[in-house]
Design an enzyme around this catalytic site. Structure first.
Site, PDB file in Angstrom:
ATOM      1  N   ALA A 160       0.823  -1.211   0.000  1.00 40.68           N
ATOM      2  CA  ALA A 160       0.000   0.000   0.000  1.00 40.68           C
ATOM      3  C   ALA A 160       0.859   1.263   0.000  1.00 40.68           C
ATOM      4  O   ALA A 160       2.087   1.205   0.065  1.00 40.68           O
ATOM      5  CB  ALA A 160      -0.934  -0.012   1.202  1.00 40.68           C
ATOM      6  N   HIS A 161       0.217   2.400  -0.043  1.00 39.82           N
ATOM      7  CA  HIS A 161       0.901   3.694  -0.137  1.00 39.82           C
ATOM      8  C   HIS A 161       1.824   3.954   1.050  1.00 39.82           C
ATOM      9  O   HIS A 161       1.494   3.663   2.177  1.00 39.82           O
ATOM     10  CB  HIS A 161      -0.087   4.848  -0.298  1.00 39.82           C
ATOM     11  CG  HIS A 161      -1.186   4.905   0.719  1.00 39.82           C
ATOM     12  ND1 HIS A 161      -2.251   5.764   0.593  1.00 39.82           N
ATOM     13  CD2 HIS A 161      -1.401   4.199   1.842  1.00 39.82           C
ATOM     14  CE1 HIS A 161      -3.047   5.593   1.618  1.00 39.82           C
ATOM     15  NE2 HIS A 161      -2.568   4.660   2.387  1.00 39.82           N
TER      16      HIS A 161
END
Lengths: 394, 394, 394
Positions: C289-290
């Site tokens: 994820a980010h």
């Protein structure tokens, strides 16, 4: 919403059933509006048609709740028996017991609503599947076979008769595509792959080099077959903790009648092949690692992962999001519950489960501490049991 | 690193806030260098500009730690309050309480470092989101709409005004694309799909036939929408354990303002549609099976799987890697913890969890045996309780 | 099945070992048919050749079970020692102890079957990896570098020497591709990306804009790098429960010598970059994820998900299908068992596990009730302990 055939293309119910592959099935047709009924066609076939239902044309399949008078529905779950009275479907496929119950209900109530015709079959879900297959074939009948000019095809690829290749597909050198196969838009077929007759690759399937796929495969978009497995030799000679790649020389061998879901990945073997047996059904987003072997007619639901060199038997059923470790043997006919984690061999024929049930969060919080101290809990219990036994002795 | 606008393109802070969609928000601007402050613009709007900050130009957004004097940052977590003193950001969006605390801290210390300007808002995270959206729109303003000559577009597709279609995209017959929509490179849009206005499909999205997508959708690369669900009727008539395919005639219906993550798959319905409501947000690698219905404004984190025919209510929040079985109802406003497995209905409004916490491996080993004998443990405890009660009686 | 070099291309065993990168490794060659043996080449190198084995040509690598007389196999697991007697492999890479055991076994039995030559090395698995890499390079030696005319390449992209770009790839404006890199068919490289020297992107990799990839990367099909992370600010001003998008301005920064598996997704950062260190190995279907940061030489097996802003140290090993929450720190050299869920920081060097073991379903059913009442079970035990202590007192 489901597509319907144009009225002119819609077959009469009895014609539909004759055109359907009903091999192995016993069925008969009952006309609830009082006409003569057809049954499993005799050798000649023609006598099966019911004159009274000749005007009952079937343009498509629908659910009991949504089907209209030119659609056929099915009932296989007794829970939905009551929907028979209110359905607007022209015909319903169902079991003999359900048919009898419905006719008894009609007789008792004196009502005449519900479907005009019943298609009575001891395996209604299978007959429904077969009827659906007829409609699917019919809806594809107007597709034009051919090779889109934008596809990039190696001149030495061997393309069978009646093959369809979609726009912007890439077919590399040495590829063989069997007759009647359809390769969707944007598919990439690596060097020396072989794809069997009448297989269908939906758009944007990727095959690496040297992948072999049997006849009548159905592969969904985003599937990647033949990537390298995950293998590395530790190599700290230059940098602590670094890895040296294990190259993958094996291939992937896929049998006949296999379905592979969207965005599923099947890695190639290291030296031998990864093997998917005949009739295997893989759902979406499944991960099959290098050198896995899956036996014939095994079905695996979505999001399941299978680590390297594991062998899965025939007719195994695996629920979604199961996770199976590497170098494990799972016997034939195992049933593995969804979301279950497997790190040891499973004997054939068994049913296995390992789920932490979801509960209200507050309840979970009360349990979570105990969960972390289960071993201690067990030892405390044993101590108490000893005390108690001692007390009983005295 | 984040992109910055060229100095000539960077708006003054007050201009930026006027250009931002601040509907519903109350905010004001404070000039920590002593000038007059702007606040939520009045009807005229113009009076809101702060002359003293006219030279504070904002070229981009950054974190408190990394932003420079021509960037705006935000503070929404009180944990990071202390970073305000040391940030080099030109302006910071924050709550009134945080602003007051910062000003008190400056007054107490006599220091004057930290941001030149505060943008004070009761919902700083939302205002930050809105400011970010302005920068995102601004950075796309120079993109040239148009259809790349390498795209393969059916002559009967209906393409709205201002539509962008990237290189090597495929648009099949019967497709409708609403005005201002952007279709990325390598996307494949199947027959008879409809894509709403101003939707953005990033490169390499695949839509099967007859998929309907509302306005302002945002779909990430690798998403596959409309593959067949996983449905088979057992069919051992020819080969023991074989399956017969359930064809999928339904579609997928996606509402407005939906975001769909990278490599997420949404299968089409069997007879009815799979339905994704308005404002639904799906993260990457999510699997939505056939006939699932997801209510409006539900958000689902990555790697979650939802099995067939399950219904999820509105405003549900589902953590990552949750696994939800088939034919289940999840009520509105449920909060489901990440990695939780659900096999029964969940009542609206509840919070549900089912996680085995990670512990040190040696501790887990001590617990694992107990875990396998929990039922027996419970029975042994009950036996002891009986003994104890009996002992108390005597 | 594995590919073999044509006989004319197959090197003699000693030539193969000289051509292989054996830096850091000590090895010697033993001729079981009685000739002189080579060993780790001296500075001149030439003396290492064994005249007696000059006719032992090696066309490929195989398993002990499947390799033929022109193939080299390896043995690193003592479990398979007995296969040495029956292998048809021409040569086998193995450890000194295994070599001694084999020679003792031959001497004891008087038999002379098994491989003609042993390649004795203290790290046989690593030497096997290196030999495999030579074969992989060799099999690619005939590939012709060049840019396929169907690729769509921005005129301002900077393409290094000896770069290969496959059919129907898309290279957007501002891209830089280092020398010797190979971009597979159908890859999409977004604006302003940079790809390091000698990196290999298999077909259909998607990079969003501004992704930076180091040298010698190996990225598999279906990987998507740079999609937006999952971030939204609640925004009920217009519709209850609606969300407002957090735009993602950060990038993805990937180090040297990274491998990324098929259909893996790595999201871009919100404001800063998502960072993948040097030598990181990611298997298939992983979700990063980010703003995640993964340290050098960390290896993560398939189907693992890592939520936003989590930091993972160096040389961490994570089993398949692990799920790691957001904003978590995992220390260097952690070993995380497959299928384990992590919601709190993990100290460096530890081994952590959290698995519910799979058991027979009937056993699970007996346990499942207890599982839901663990907290209560614990309290009941405590009550009994008190009673017991009181009884002991009296």
């Amino acid at each position: 919403m489901p597509i319907l055939l144009a009225p002119a293309d819609a077959p009469a119910l009895a014609e539909l059933l004759e055109a359907t592959d009903t091999s192995g099935l016993t069925w008969h047709l009952e006309d609830l509006t009082g006409g003569a009924a057809a049954s499993t066609p005799d050798a000649a076939g023609a006598s099966a048609r019911s004159a009274s239902l000749a005007d009952l044309r079937v343009a498509g399949i629908g659910t009991l709740g949504a089907a209209g008078p030119t659609e056929i529905a099915f009932l296989s779950n007794p829970r939905y028996q009551s929907q028979l009275d209110s359905t607007h479907a022209g015909a319903v496929i169902l079991s003999p017991a359900m048919a009898d119950a419905h006719k008894a209900s009609l007789a008792a109530s004196g009502r005449t609503d519900g479907p005009r015709a019943l298609v009575v079959c001891t395996e209604p879900y299978l007959l429904y599947a077969r009827v659906g297959q007829w409609f699917a074939r019919r809806s594809r009948a107007n597709d034009i076979a051919g090779i889109h000019p934008s596809a990039v095809i190696s001149p030495d690829a061997v393309i069978g008769d009646g093959v369809t290749i979609g726009p912007l597909a890439v077919i590399e050198a040495g590829v063989t595509i069997g007759q009647g196969a359809r390769i969707g838009a944007g598919c990439i077929i690596g060097k020396d792959c072989a794809i069997g007759e009448h297989s269908l690759l939906h758009p944007r399937v990727t095959l690496y080099d040297r992948i072999r796929i049997g006849a009548r495969a159905l592969i969904h978009s985003g599937a990647v077959i033949g990537a390298d497995g995950f293998g590395f030799a530790p190599d700290s000679h230059t940098v602590k903790g670094a890895y040296s790649k294990i190259e993958h020389f094996g291939g992937v061998m896929i049998g006949d009648d296999v379905e592979i879901g969207a965005n599923t990945t099947i890695d190639r073997g290291v030296l031998d092949d990864t093997v998917i047996g005949n009739g295997v059904k893989l759902d979406d987003q499944i991960m099959v690692a290098h050198n896995v072997r899956i036996g014939d007619h095994t079905a695996i639901a979505a999001c399941t992962g299978i680590a390297g060199s594991t062998t899965i038997g025939q007719r195994v059923a695996i629920g979604g999001a199961a996770m199976i470790g590497g170098h494990i043997d799972i016997g034939d006919d195992v049933f593995l519950t969804a979301s279950t984690v497997v790190f040891s061999n499973l004997a054939a024929g068994g049913r296995y489960t390992g789920i932490m049930p979801a509960v209200e969060h507050s309840e979970w919080e009360r349990n979570a501490v105990a969960m972390r101290h289960l071993g201690r809990l067990q030892r405390r219990l044993k101590a108490l049991e000893k005390l108690s036994a001692k007390a009983a002795d005295t």
